[in-house]
Design a protein around this motif. Structure first.
Motif, PDB file in Angstrom:
ATOM      1  N   GLU A  34       0.824  -1.207   0.000  1.00 14.20           N
ATOM      2  CA  GLU A  34       0.000   0.000   0.000  1.00 14.20           C
ATOM      3  C   GLU A  34       0.858   1.257   0.000  1.00 14.20           C
ATOM      4  N   LEU A  35       1.968   1.234   0.734  1.00 13.20           N
ATOM      5  CA  LEU A  35       2.866   2.382   0.751  1.00 13.20           C
ATOM      6  C   LEU A  35       3.488   2.596  -0.626  1.00 13.20           C
ATOM      7  N   ALA A  36       3.915   1.517  -1.261  1.00 19.48           N
ATOM      8  CA  ALA A  36       4.493   1.632  -2.606  1.00 19.48           C
ATOM      9  C   ALA A  36       3.469   2.189  -3.587  1.00 19.48           C
ATOM     10  N   ALA A  37       2.222   1.742  -3.482  1.00 18.73           N
ATOM     11  CA  ALA A  37       1.161   2.251  -4.360  1.00 18.73           C
ATOM     12  C   ALA A  37       0.942   3.743  -4.127  1.00 18.73           C
ATOM     13  N   HIS A  38       0.975   4.160  -2.866  1.00 20.17           N
ATOM     14  CA  HIS A  38       0.837   5.588  -2.530  1.00 20.17           C
ATOM     15  C   HIS A  38       1.957   6.400  -3.166  1.00 20.17           C
ATOM     16  N   LEU A  39       3.174   5.917  -3.087  1.00 19.87           N
ATOM     17  CA  LEU A  39       4.317   6.650  -3.621  1.00 19.87           C
ATOM     18  C   LEU A  39       4.223   6.825  -5.129  1.00 19.87           C
ATOM     19  N   VAL A  40       3.780   5.784  -5.828  1.00 21.32           N
ATOM     20  CA  VAL A  40       3.648   5.864  -7.277  1.00 21.32           C
ATOM     21  C   VAL A  40       2.486   6.789  -7.656  1.00 21.32           C
ATOM     22  N   LEU A  41       1.361   6.646  -6.976  1.00 22.11           N
ATOM     23  CA  LEU A  41       0.213   7.510  -7.241  1.00 22.11           C
ATOM     24  C   LEU A  41       0.585   8.979  -7.087  1.00 22.11           C
ATOM     25  N   MET A  46      -1.592  13.024 -10.608  1.00 28.76           N
ATOM     26  CA  MET A  46      -1.835  14.254  -9.862  1.00 28.76           C
ATOM     27  C   MET A  46      -3.329  14.486  -9.631  1.00 28.76           C
ATOM     28  N   ASP A  47      -4.179  13.965 -10.535  1.00 28.05           N
ATOM     29  CA  ASP A  47      -5.619  14.119 -10.339  1.00 28.05           C
ATOM     30  C   ASP A  47      -6.085  13.392  -9.076  1.00 28.05           C
ATOM     31  N   ALA A  48      -5.453  12.253  -8.797  1.00 26.56           N
ATOM     32  CA  ALA A  48      -5.822  11.483  -7.608  1.00 26.56           C
ATOM     33  C   ALA A  48      -5.014  11.892  -6.389  1.00 26.56           C
ATOM     34  N   ARG A  81      11.263   3.743  -8.242  1.00 28.67           N
ATOM     35  CA  ARG A  81      12.709   3.969  -8.282  1.00 28.67           C
ATOM     36  C   ARG A  81      13.109   4.817  -9.484  1.00 28.67           C
ATOM     37  N   ASP A  82      12.379   4.671 -10.587  1.00 32.25           N
ATOM     38  CA  ASP A  82      12.718   5.418 -11.804  1.00 32.25           C
ATOM     39  C   ASP A  82      12.421   6.912 -11.688  1.00 32.25           C
ATOM     40  N   GLY A  83      11.636   7.309 -10.708  1.00 32.70           N
ATOM     41  CA  GLY A  83      11.363   8.727 -10.510  1.00 32.70           C
ATOM     42  C   GLY A  83      10.124   9.194 -11.235  1.00 32.70           C
ATOM     43  N   PRO A  84       9.808  10.477 -11.083  1.00 30.79           N
ATOM     44  CA  PRO A  84       8.565  11.011 -11.647  1.00 30.79           C
ATOM     45  C   PRO A  84       8.616  11.088 -13.173  1.00 30.79           C
ATOM     46  N   SER A  88       5.279  15.385 -14.664  1.00 30.80           N
ATOM     47  CA  SER A  88       4.929  15.545 -13.258  1.00 30.80           C
ATOM     48  C   SER A  88       5.587  16.789 -12.679  1.00 30.80           C
ATOM     49  N   PRO A  89       4.893  17.536 -11.810  1.00 25.32           N
ATOM     50  CA  PRO A  89       5.546  18.679 -11.147  1.00 25.32           C
ATOM     51  C   PRO A  89       6.807  18.277 -10.396  1.00 25.32           C
ATOM     52  N   PHE A  90       6.869  17.028  -9.943  1.00 21.11           N
ATOM     53  CA  PHE A  90       8.049  16.579  -9.208  1.00 21.11           C
ATOM     54  C   PHE A  90       9.284  16.475 -10.102  1.00 21.11           C
TER      55      PHE A  90
END
Length: 223
Positions: A34-41, A46-48, A81-84, A88-90
């Motif tokens: 769940e944490l990994a899913a949060h990080l990717v989302l 950005m809409d979610a 790991r690959d980044g935004p 993405s604004p990030f």
């Protein structure tokens, strides 16, 4: 430019990989999946991601996160790991460093300190306290000052001072009685984010004031 966020991203990805899917974390009852899913989302949708902060969008955020969580775990970690993505604004210069240094440090410790056998006593810990890079230590200290005043202080029911071992302090909340919480900057950041039960900090003040603080912001149990 420093690369603390990038370094912590890879450390977090490594810890998630080592823990495996479905392992516990300190983050709101989430598993590593769940944490990994949060990080990717957070970086890819950005809409979610708005629902992380805006309550009336939280249901939509949860649904999208659940979809990500159903993806193969190695794929999730590789995406993180690959980044935004480029849009993405990030991905803008400086945004990753500014927005994610503390985020990834805290989540890395969410995974590391949830492991069986981890304790707040360095002498008992199976994995002794990791040395934090001096540059990261100072970056966390700089982030702590506004965080303490804007977010941690309002949660404290008593006056609150955060103090480094070298004596430097941040006043999170004015008032009496007051409690002083001492620890390394990384440990104070964890306390400020509600992970104080697993942080290597000590609280000083009257027993009543410390007890009141611990009800609002967890502190490590006394041994």
């Amino acid at each position: 430019m420093s690369h603390h966020a990038r370094n912590e991203r890879h450390r977090l990805a490594d810890l998630l990989a080592a823990a495996g899917p479905g392992a516990p974390t300190l983050c709101g009852g989430w598993t590593t999946t769940e944490l990994a899913a949060h990080l990717v989302l957070r970086e890819h949708r950005m809409d979610a991601a708005a629902g992380i902060r805006i309550p009336f969008l939280a249901d939509w955020t949860a649904k999208v996160q659940e979809r990500y969580a159903r993806r193969p775990y190695p794929r999730l970690l590789s995406t993180f790991r690959d980044g935004p993505p480029l849009l993405s604004p990030f991905a803008l210069p400086g945004v990753d460093e500014g927005a994610n240094t503390v985020e990834y440090y805290v989540h890395a410790e969410d995974v590391r300190r949830a492991a069986p056998g981890w304790t707040t006593d360095p002498g008992d810990a199976a994995d002794a306290a990791e040395d934090v890079d001096p540059g990261l230590t100072e970056a966390l200290w700089r982030k702590l000052s506004p965080l303490a005043r804007l977010e941690t202080g309002p949660k404290a029911p008593v006056g609150l001072v955060l103090r480094r071992p070298d004596g430097r302090t941040v006043r999170a909340r004015k008032g009496e009685p007051s409690v002083t919480v001492t620890g390394e900057p990384g440990e104070l950041v964890l306390f400020a984010f509600g992970r104080g039960a697993r942080a290597r900090v000590r609280a000083e003040g009257s027993p009543e004031a410390v007890a009141r603080l611990a009800e609002a912001l967890p502190l490590p149990s006394k041994r």
